[in-house]
Design an enzyme around this catalytic site. Structure first.
Site, PDB file in Angstrom:
ATOM      1  N   ASP A 181       0.830  -1.201   0.000  1.00 31.66           N
ATOM      2  CA  ASP A 181       0.000   0.000   0.000  1.00 31.66           C
ATOM      3  C   ASP A 181       0.867   1.254   0.000  1.00 31.66           C
ATOM      4  OD1 ASP A 181      -2.590   1.439   0.377  1.00 31.66           O
ATOM      5  OD2 ASP A 181      -1.685   1.941   2.301  1.00 31.66           O
ATOM      6  N   GLU A 217      -2.090  -5.450  -3.614  1.00 32.94           N
ATOM      7  CA  GLU A 217      -1.154  -4.649  -2.827  1.00 32.94           C
ATOM      8  C   GLU A 217      -0.039  -5.516  -2.253  1.00 32.94           C
ATOM      9  OE1 GLU A 217      -3.817  -0.915  -1.130  1.00 32.94           O
ATOM     10  OE2 GLU A 217      -3.677  -2.753   0.060  1.00 32.94           O
TER      11      GLU A 217
END
Length: 383
Positions: free
Chosen positions: A66, A134
């Site tokens: 992320d 992610e």
């Protein structure tokens, strides 16, 4: 060529060879440490643990990926849109890295088919694919570094799957768009929570409804409040554009509300000051109450008598007795009757019965002989 590379690496299991081949087609580079990618594709529902008993899943790699995605996409957007303001750049980046976009990317790239989960979770739309995307970026960063992540996003994502210019100028925040419309038109709006429960996988599910001026609008269901409100706002905007009767009902309800708020009050408050109760008002009206008369008499009786008042008493003609004082100084025989009339005066007395000093209940002092003669002479000259 790929098969020769796989044979050279000598992966021990067939599944690992299949994963190696699939990852090459997805990320565009050959994995060095396959364990990073295996962990990135392991959902927490598997409940796998390491040798020391710690849980092994993709949550830590998801956290790392992320942060890397924010940096990489921010770098790309910054260089692509020269001269654009911070707000525009932030909004564009958020459209790319949001969970909905990453979910679609994971589905299009085939990442969902590689996720290792408990089985029934694979069909659950709880951003499992976006989270794995992610985590996969985090694995690329650990395995190849930052530049490999940049190449992956530029060549495999933005050049093949996402039109950066189209995304940047496309409005996807339906909630913000609806709020802006209501503020411009001064329409009252609220997001009403209809229900909140959990699905079969114990994940929270929210259902919201938009209400405009008391008129129910669209509904939306999602795995977060934001997602459900966005869906409800999108449906409401569609109804406002495509159903004239809906927008007419909203503005009619607004007119009724504003009419009631702006309707004038007919009764005007009195601007005169209220009279204080402790002020005794002298009244000649025959309708004067007993309490007012007694209070007035009591106040007058407390005033000290003077010589002039005594003289005025001697010269005044009693209106109720009909007789004059004699020269000997004796009071008329009906003085007791006069006293009784004074104490029993009521609202039925005649209006001509004016208040005079004879109504004072205090006993006057005895007049001297000289005062009696002076009063008699004054009365004679008056006649």
């Amino acid at each position: 060529m790929l098969n020769r590379i796989i044979d050279r690496i000598r992966l021990p299991f067939r599944k690992e060879k299949e994963l190696f081949s699939s990852l090459y087609h997805i990320i565009g580079v050959y994995p060095h440490n396959i364990s990073y990618y295996q962990q990135a594709l392991m959902h927490k529902s598997v409940a796998h643990r390491s040798a020391n008993g710690k849980p092994v899943n993709n949550e830590r790699l998801e956290f790392l990926g992320d942060a890397i995605l924010d940096a990489v996409v921010g770098d790309i957007v910054y260089r692509h849109f020269e001269g654009k303001r911070e707000g525009f750049l932030t909004n564009t980046r958020s459209k790319i890295v949001q969970r909905e976009t990453l979910n679609k990317l994971a589905h299009e790239m085939g990442i969902n088919q590689l996720i290792l989960s408990s089985g029934h979770t694979s069909s659950h739309n709880s951003y499992m694919g976006g989270n794995a995307f992610e985590a996969l970026v985090g694995a690329i960063y650990l395995d190849h570094g930052y530049n490999a992540c940049m190449n992956f996003m530029e060549k495999k994502i933005l050049n093949q799957l996402i039109n950066l210019d189209k995304v940047a100028y496309k409005e996807v925040n339906f909630k913000s768009k609806l709020i802006e419309w209501t503020q411009k038109n001064r329409v009252q709006m609220e997001f009403r929570l209809l229900q909140q429960n959990k699905d079969d996988n114990n994940s929270p599910v929210f259902t919201y409804q938009v209400v405009l001026e008391g008129i129910t609008g669209g509904e939306g269901t999602g795995y977060s409040k934001k997602e459900s409100q966005q869906a409800a706002a999108k449906q409401t905007l569609d109804r406002l554009r495509k159903k004239p009767q809906f927008i007419d009902a909203v503005f009619a309800a607004k007119t009724d509300r504003t009419k009631m708020e702006e309707e004038p009050v007919q009764t005007v408050p009195d601007a005169e000051e209220e009279k204080e109760d402790f002020i005794i008002v002298k009244s000649d009206s025959p309708s004067e109450s007993k309490e007012s008369a007694k209070a007035r008499k009591k106040a007058d009786s407390e005033k000290p008598s003077t010589a002039d008042e005594s003289k005025a008493t001697a010269t005044a003609k009693p209106e109720n007795t009909g007789s004059k004082q004699d020269k000997t100084g004796n009071k008329p025989g009906k003085t007791g009757e006069k006293q009784e009339l004074t104490n029993t005066k009521s609202v039925n007395d005649d209006a001509d019965d004016m208040f005079d000093l004879s109504d004072i209940t205090a006993t006057p002092r005895e007049l001297t002989k000289e005062e009696i003669i002076a009063a008699a002479e004054a009365a004679a000259f008056a006649e």
